[in-house]
Design an enzyme around this catalytic site. Structure first.
Site, PDB file in Angstrom:
ATOM      1  N   HIS A 109      33.275 -27.797  -0.010  1.00  0.00           N
ATOM      2  CA  HIS A 109      32.256 -27.022  -0.619  1.00  0.00           C
ATOM      3  C   HIS A 109      32.395 -25.776  -1.207  1.00  0.00           C
ATOM      4  O   HIS A 109      33.188 -24.899  -0.608  1.00  0.00           O
ATOM      5  CB  HIS A 109      31.012 -27.068   0.477  1.00  0.00           C
ATOM      6  CG  HIS A 109      30.750 -28.648   0.956  1.00  0.00           C
ATOM      7  ND1 HIS A 109      30.503 -29.691   0.197  1.00  0.00           N
ATOM      8  CD2 HIS A 109      30.901 -29.084   2.289  1.00  0.00           C
ATOM      9  CE1 HIS A 109      30.447 -30.858   0.700  1.00  0.00           C
ATOM     10  NE2 HIS A 109      30.703 -30.337   2.303  1.00  0.00           N
TER      11      HIS A 109
ATOM     12  N   ASP B 115      35.948 -30.815   5.217  1.00  0.00           N
ATOM     13  CA  ASP B 115      34.289 -30.274   5.059  1.00  0.00           C
ATOM     14  C   ASP B 115      34.540 -28.786   5.159  1.00  0.00           C
ATOM     15  O   ASP B 115      33.707 -28.082   5.855  1.00  0.00           O
ATOM     16  CB  ASP B 115      33.383 -30.819   6.242  1.00  0.00           C
ATOM     17  CG  ASP B 115      32.152 -30.936   6.039  1.00  0.00           C
ATOM     18  OD1 ASP B 115      31.741 -30.392   5.124  1.00  0.00           O
ATOM     19  OD2 ASP B 115      31.432 -31.756   6.941  1.00  0.00           O
TER      20      ASP B 115
HETATM   21  C1  GRE Z   1      28.328 -30.074   5.634  1.00  0.00           C
HETATM   22  O1  GRE Z   1      28.825 -30.062   4.519  1.00  0.00           O
HETATM   23  O2  GRE Z   1      28.794 -31.358   6.222  1.00  0.00           O
HETATM   24  C2  GRE Z   1      27.678 -29.449   6.469  1.00  0.00           C
HETATM   25  C3  GRE Z   1      26.603 -28.661   5.926  1.00  0.00           C
HETATM   26  C4  GRE Z   1      26.086 -27.663   6.722  1.00  0.00           C
HETATM   27  C5  GRE Z   1      26.378 -27.459   7.950  1.00  0.00           C
HETATM   28  C6  GRE Z   1      27.449 -28.315   8.691  1.00  0.00           C
HETATM   29  C7  GRE Z   1      28.208 -29.251   7.752  1.00  0.00           C
HETATM   30  O3  GRE Z   1      26.345 -28.838   4.609  1.00  0.00           O
HETATM   31  O4  GRE Z   1      28.949 -30.040   8.489  1.00  0.00           O
HETATM   32 ZN    ZN Z   2      30.030 -31.586   3.673  1.00  0.00          ZN
END
Ligand code: GRE
Ligand code: ZN
Length: 329
Positions: free
Chosen positions: A10, A287
């Site tokens: 992300h 992630d």
């Molecule tokens: C994810 O992208 O899976 C995520 C979030 C926020 C907190 C924890 C998390 O977007 O794993």
């Molecule tokens: Zn995620």
């Protein structure tokens, strides 16, 4: 394993910082997340290099555009995020990043158009939405099985790109069961329930009978769906409440879904997902920056699945699913 491709990674833009969920983590962990979401060269690439991650498939982090109740603002934020992702990641490091588009499903036609622009003009490989969209106010949830989204799905099918259904938390008005238990909201539990249920809505709506080529991706080793599918199918067969589907319920998961390892680095669960879905349906993900790449990589590189499966899950399935030209299979 070198050459891994991590598919649920992300970033955030200045605009989308307003949509980050509160995580309840320490200041130090929060700072690591904030730095990780905005940075490319200082932390991200060295962390990838240290852990054998050749490429990240990058997407706008939760709750993203989906939390913006204002339709035209949502459209602008999505467009701005896609342009920034293209500039900051793809143009500068084309061999290290592939991109998933953010779309404002508050307006299904605009979402379809923006996806088409991202794929055709920016070279993006698919689309990711962080669960349902708010529309008009923060207490409205629009789930994508609604017939109003059919033109959007039609475009996804026509462009032949995967749709990543990423978690977000449930509506504020539907959190009674979590009262007094903020530790269960968010990624510890509520994210999976919300996302697994949304995926089931898409399945029982008949979406995949209408668009047989649609491919969805879900993370976290299946958001709890895989071990519950037999029961869901068995009870659905007794009581379908008028829903008519062409195939057994569980078959849609196998035929239309891909499952990533994001944030769920647990060998027995991975083995079960491989057994149920087949090795071609499972893909490596970290992630980033919510999870640690070193934890993900040292687990994945050593888990007992055999080298052929490791190459497929770690890399080859991503090349096929996202059509990552230029990467040798
Ligand atoms: C994810 O992208 O899976 C995520 C979030 C926020 C907190 C924890 C998390 O977007 O794993
Ligand atoms: Zn995620």
């Amino acid at each position: 394993m070198i050459g891994k491709i991590a598919i649920e990674e992300h970033f955030v833009t200045a605009d989308a910082k307003a949509y980050l969920p509160a995580l309840g983590v320490t200041t130090e962990v929060q700072r690591h997340i904030d730095d990780g979401l905005t940075d490319v060269e200082r932390y991200r690439l060295p962390e990838m290099d240290r852990n054998g991650v050749q490429m990240q498939v990058v997407s706008l982090t939760a709750d993203g555009v989906q939390l913006e109740p204002d339709r035209s603002k949502a459209i602008d934020v999505a467009k701005g995020a896609n342009d920034e992702l293209a500039e900051k990641f793809l143009k500068r490091h084309p061999s290290r990043f592939a991109c998933l588009a953010a779309v404002a499903l508050q307006d299904p036609k605009a979402a379809a158009d923006e996806l088409e622009r991202a794929v055709r003009q920016l070279g993006f490989k698919g689309v990711l939405a962080n669960g349902f969209s708010n529309l008009g106010d923060l207490n409205t949830a629009e789930y994508y099985d609604d017939p109003k989204f059919l033109p959007f799905w039609e475009r996804v099918a026509a462009l032949d790109v995967p749709f990543y259904l990423h978690p977000r938390g449930p509506l504020d008005s539907q959190r009674a069961i979590y009262a007094g238990h903020p530790e269960l909201l968010g990624p510890a539990w509520a994210f999976g329930v919300e996302t697994g249920t949304h995926a089931l809505r898409l399945i029982t709506s008949g979406l995949f009978d209408r668009f047989p080529s649609l491919r969805l991706v879900i993370g976290h080793l299946g958001e709890g769906l895989v071990p519950m599918m037999w029961r869901a199918q068995n009870r659905f067969d007794y009581a379908p409440f008028g829903k008519v589907l062409k195939k057994p319920l569980a078959q849609y998961l196998k035929d239309h879904f891909y499952i990533s390892t994001s944030g769920n680095f647990h060998t027995p669960t991975l083995l079960n997902v491989i057994a149920e879905m087949g090795v071609d349906r499972v893909l490596f993900a970290v992630d980033y920056p919510y999870e640690r790449s070193d934890q993900a990589a040292s687990w994945f590189d050593n888990c007992p699945i055999g080298e052929e499966a490791r190459q497929k899950i770690g890399r080859l399935n991503a090349i096929t699913l996202f059509k990552l030209q230029g990467l040798a299979p």
